[in-house]
Design a protein around this motif. Structure first.
Motif, PDB file in Angstrom:
ATOM      1  N   ASP A  36       0.874  -1.177   0.000  1.00 21.99           N
ATOM      2  CA  ASP A  36       0.000   0.000   0.000  1.00 21.99           C
ATOM      3  C   ASP A  36       0.903   1.215   0.000  1.00 21.99           C
ATOM      4  O   ASP A  36       1.371   1.642   1.051  1.00 21.99           O
ATOM      5  CB  ASP A  36      -0.906   0.027   1.237  1.00 21.99           C
ATOM      6  CG  ASP A  36      -2.078  -0.912   1.115  1.00 21.99           C
ATOM      7  OD1 ASP A  36      -2.830  -0.792   0.131  1.00 21.99           O
ATOM      8  OD2 ASP A  36      -2.248  -1.774   1.997  1.00 21.99           O
ATOM      9  N   ASP A  37       1.148   1.769  -1.167  1.00 20.76           N
ATOM     10  CA  ASP A  37       2.090   2.876  -1.283  1.00 20.76           C
ATOM     11  C   ASP A  37       1.404   4.062  -1.951  1.00 20.76           C
ATOM     12  O   ASP A  37       0.820   3.921  -3.025  1.00 20.76           O
ATOM     13  CB  ASP A  37       3.301   2.428  -2.109  1.00 20.76           C
ATOM     14  CG  ASP A  37       4.452   3.417  -2.066  1.00 20.76           C
ATOM     15  OD1 ASP A  37       4.454   4.292  -1.169  1.00 20.76           O
ATOM     16  OD2 ASP A  37       5.340   3.327  -2.926  1.00 20.76           O
ATOM     17  N   GLY A  38       1.463   5.220  -1.320  1.00 22.65           N
ATOM     18  CA  GLY A  38       0.937   6.440  -1.920  1.00 22.65           C
ATOM     19  C   GLY A  38      -0.462   6.792  -1.451  1.00 22.65           C
ATOM     20  O   GLY A  38      -1.049   6.135  -0.604  1.00 22.65           O
ATOM     21  N   THR A  75       0.019   7.822  -8.491  1.00 19.50           N
ATOM     22  CA  THR A  75      -0.194   8.378  -7.152  1.00 19.50           C
ATOM     23  C   THR A  75      -0.318   7.285  -6.103  1.00 19.50           C
ATOM     24  O   THR A  75      -0.160   7.549  -4.917  1.00 19.50           O
ATOM     25  CB  THR A  75      -1.463   9.251  -7.115  1.00 19.50           C
ATOM     26  OG1 THR A  75      -2.593   8.454  -7.487  1.00 19.50           O
ATOM     27  CG2 THR A  75      -1.334  10.445  -8.042  1.00 19.50           C
ATOM     28  N   CYS A  76      -0.631   6.054  -6.540  1.00 26.05           N
ATOM     29  CA  CYS A  76      -0.858   4.983  -5.571  1.00 26.05           C
ATOM     30  C   CYS A  76      -0.644   3.626  -6.234  1.00 26.05           C
ATOM     31  O   CYS A  76      -1.076   3.413  -7.368  1.00 26.05           O
ATOM     32  CB  CYS A  76      -2.284   5.085  -5.040  1.00 26.05           C
ATOM     33  SG  CYS A  76      -2.811   3.758  -3.970  1.00 26.05           S
ATOM     34  N   GLY A 100       4.888   8.496  -8.077  1.00 27.98           N
ATOM     35  CA  GLY A 100       5.622   9.642  -8.607  1.00 27.98           C
ATOM     36  C   GLY A 100       6.237   9.393  -9.974  1.00 27.98           C
ATOM     37  O   GLY A 100       6.750  10.312 -10.601  1.00 27.98           O
ATOM     38  N   GLN A 101       6.219   8.167 -10.431  1.00 26.23           N
ATOM     39  CA  GLN A 101       6.782   7.801 -11.731  1.00 26.23           C
ATOM     40  C   GLN A 101       5.653   7.571 -12.730  1.00 26.23           C
ATOM     41  O   GLN A 101       4.487   7.584 -12.375  1.00 26.23           O
ATOM     42  CB  GLN A 101       7.621   6.524 -11.600  1.00 26.23           C
ATOM     43  CG  GLN A 101       8.700   6.601 -10.553  1.00 26.23           C
ATOM     44  CD  GLN A 101       9.788   7.586 -10.925  1.00 26.23           C
ATOM     45  OE1 GLN A 101      10.263   7.606 -12.050  1.00 26.23           O
ATOM     46  NE2 GLN A 101      10.192   8.416  -9.969  1.00 26.23           N
ATOM     47  N   SER A 102       5.994   7.313 -13.976  1.00 20.62           N
ATOM     48  CA  SER A 102       4.967   7.018 -14.986  1.00 20.62           C
ATOM     49  C   SER A 102       4.907   5.525 -15.293  1.00 20.62           C
ATOM     50  O   SER A 102       4.173   5.110 -16.183  1.00 20.62           O
ATOM     51  CB  SER A 102       5.225   7.814 -16.264  1.00 20.62           C
ATOM     52  OG  SER A 102       6.454   7.423 -16.835  1.00 20.62           O
ATOM     53  N   GLY A 124      -3.553   7.041 -10.736  1.00 21.73           N
ATOM     54  CA  GLY A 124      -2.685   8.077 -11.261  1.00 21.73           C
ATOM     55  C   GLY A 124      -3.436   9.318 -11.675  1.00 21.73           C
ATOM     56  O   GLY A 124      -4.668   9.342 -11.708  1.00 21.73           O
ATOM     57  N   GLU A 125      -2.684  10.344 -11.976  1.00 20.30           N
ATOM     58  CA  GLU A 125      -3.215  11.611 -12.468  1.00 20.30           C
ATOM     59  C   GLU A 125      -2.503  11.949 -13.773  1.00 20.30           C
ATOM     60  O   GLU A 125      -1.338  11.593 -13.960  1.00 20.30           O
ATOM     61  CB  GLU A 125      -2.982  12.730 -11.454  1.00 20.30           C
ATOM     62  CG  GLU A 125      -3.756  12.529 -10.167  1.00 20.30           C
ATOM     63  CD  GLU A 125      -3.461  13.615  -9.142  1.00 20.30           C
ATOM     64  OE1 GLU A 125      -2.363  14.211  -9.185  1.00 20.30           O
ATOM     65  OE2 GLU A 125      -4.334  13.853  -8.299  1.00 20.30           O
ATOM     66  N   GLU A 126      -3.225  12.648 -14.641  1.00 18.94           N
ATOM     67  CA  GLU A 126      -2.604  13.088 -15.881  1.00 18.94           C
ATOM     68  C   GLU A 126      -1.480  14.051 -15.561  1.00 18.94           C
ATOM     69  O   GLU A 126      -1.623  14.925 -14.718  1.00 18.94           O
ATOM     70  CB  GLU A 126      -3.635  13.777 -16.776  1.00 18.94           C
ATOM     71  CG  GLU A 126      -4.664  12.832 -17.356  1.00 18.94           C
ATOM     72  CD  GLU A 126      -5.617  13.541 -18.286  1.00 18.94           C
ATOM     73  OE1 GLU A 126      -5.135  14.165 -19.251  1.00 18.94           O
ATOM     74  OE2 GLU A 126      -6.829  13.485 -18.033  1.00 18.94           O
ATOM     75  N   LYS A 127      -0.361  13.894 -16.236  1.00 25.66           N
ATOM     76  CA  LYS A 127       0.787  14.756 -15.987  1.00 25.66           C
ATOM     77  C   LYS A 127       0.529  16.197 -16.409  1.00 25.66           C
ATOM     78  O   LYS A 127       1.099  17.110 -15.854  1.00 25.66           O
ATOM     79  CB  LYS A 127       2.021  14.239 -16.720  1.00 25.66           C
ATOM     80  CG  LYS A 127       2.729  13.137 -15.999  1.00 25.66           C
ATOM     81  CD  LYS A 127       4.065  12.877 -16.643  1.00 25.66           C
ATOM     82  CE  LYS A 127       4.871  11.946 -15.803  1.00 25.66           C
ATOM     83  NZ  LYS A 127       6.202  11.732 -16.354  1.00 25.66           N
ATOM     84  N   TYR A 128      -0.325  16.385 -17.392  1.00 29.02           N
ATOM     85  CA  TYR A 128      -0.497  17.715 -17.950  1.00 29.02           C
ATOM     86  C   TYR A 128      -1.815  18.338 -17.542  1.00 29.02           C
ATOM     87  O   TYR A 128      -2.364  19.154 -18.251  1.00 29.02           O
ATOM     88  CB  TYR A 128      -0.371  17.649 -19.477  1.00 29.02           C
ATOM     89  CG  TYR A 128       0.954  17.084 -19.874  1.00 29.02           C
ATOM     90  CD1 TYR A 128       2.119  17.816 -19.718  1.00 29.02           C
ATOM     91  CD2 TYR A 128       1.054  15.786 -20.343  1.00 29.02           C
ATOM     92  CE1 TYR A 128       3.345  17.281 -20.054  1.00 29.02           C
ATOM     93  CE2 TYR A 128       2.285  15.253 -20.681  1.00 29.02           C
ATOM     94  CZ  TYR A 128       3.432  16.007 -20.534  1.00 29.02           C
ATOM     95  OH  TYR A 128       4.643  15.473 -20.855  1.00 29.02           O
ATOM     96  N   GLY A 129      -2.351  17.958 -16.389  1.00 23.26           N
ATOM     97  CA  GLY A 129      -3.554  18.592 -15.868  1.00 23.26           C
ATOM     98  C   GLY A 129      -4.826  17.924 -16.325  1.00 23.26           C
ATOM     99  O   GLY A 129      -5.377  17.111 -15.636  1.00 23.26           O
TER     100      GLY A 129
END
Length: 159
Positions: A36-38, A75-76, A100-102, A124-129
């Motif tokens: 369980d990371d992030g 993110t997780c 934090g990586q892709s 995860g989240e989109e890197k560009y918003g």
């Protein structure tokens, strides 16, 4: 020759005392029953069962790879073991990337003569918003070239 032997022995003792580990060596201390990371925010990108059935006198090992192609940052990472929590349970570890990586690479391994069953979640989240930052630039009408931009970076040439 005698001084070379003494030097090798001293180097070995220093390596043992300082805890040198070969990164390619399998160490059970690197593995965990669950991961369980992030902070699980953004979009759940992956929710997948990973199952390997047991075979007698065999250790099952599998690797799960996910690549966000630089469009997402993780993110997780959750890797939940579906086997009973005892000494025969399989274990997992992140061997590359992660929060934090892709990209992320997860290695899962069973105990001898046991199977493995994990549920892998990657958020995860989109890197560009947002997806509003995706654009397609077309060439002149007589050209068939198109350039796909994500954020302000050229992602690919399409034709």
């Amino acid at each position: 020759m005698k001084s070379l032997t003494i030097l090798v022995v001293v180097a070995c003792l220093i390596a043992v005392i300082c805890g040198y580990r070969n990164p390619n060596t399998l160490e059970w201390a690197d593995y965990a029953y669950n991961i369980d990371d992030g902070n699980c925010r953004g979009t759940r990108l992956i929710y997948e069962d990973v199952i390997k059935n047991a075979d007698p006198y065999t250790v099952k090992k599998t690797t799960y790879n996910w690549d966000g192609r630089s469009m997402y940052h993780i993110t997780c990472v959750r890797v939940h073991n579906r086997m009973p929590h005892d000494t025969r349970a399989a274990e997992a570890r992140v061997t590359k990337g992660g929060v934090g990586q892709s990209e992320v690479k997860i290695e899962m391994i069973s105990k001898n003569s046991e199977g493995l069953h994990f549920i892998v979640e990657i958020w995860g989240e989109e890197k560009y918003g947002s997806s509003q930052n995706i654009g397609l630039l077309m060439g002149s009408p007589d050209q068939n070239d198109r350039v796909l931009y994500v954020g302000k970076q050229k992602y690919c040439m399409c034709n």
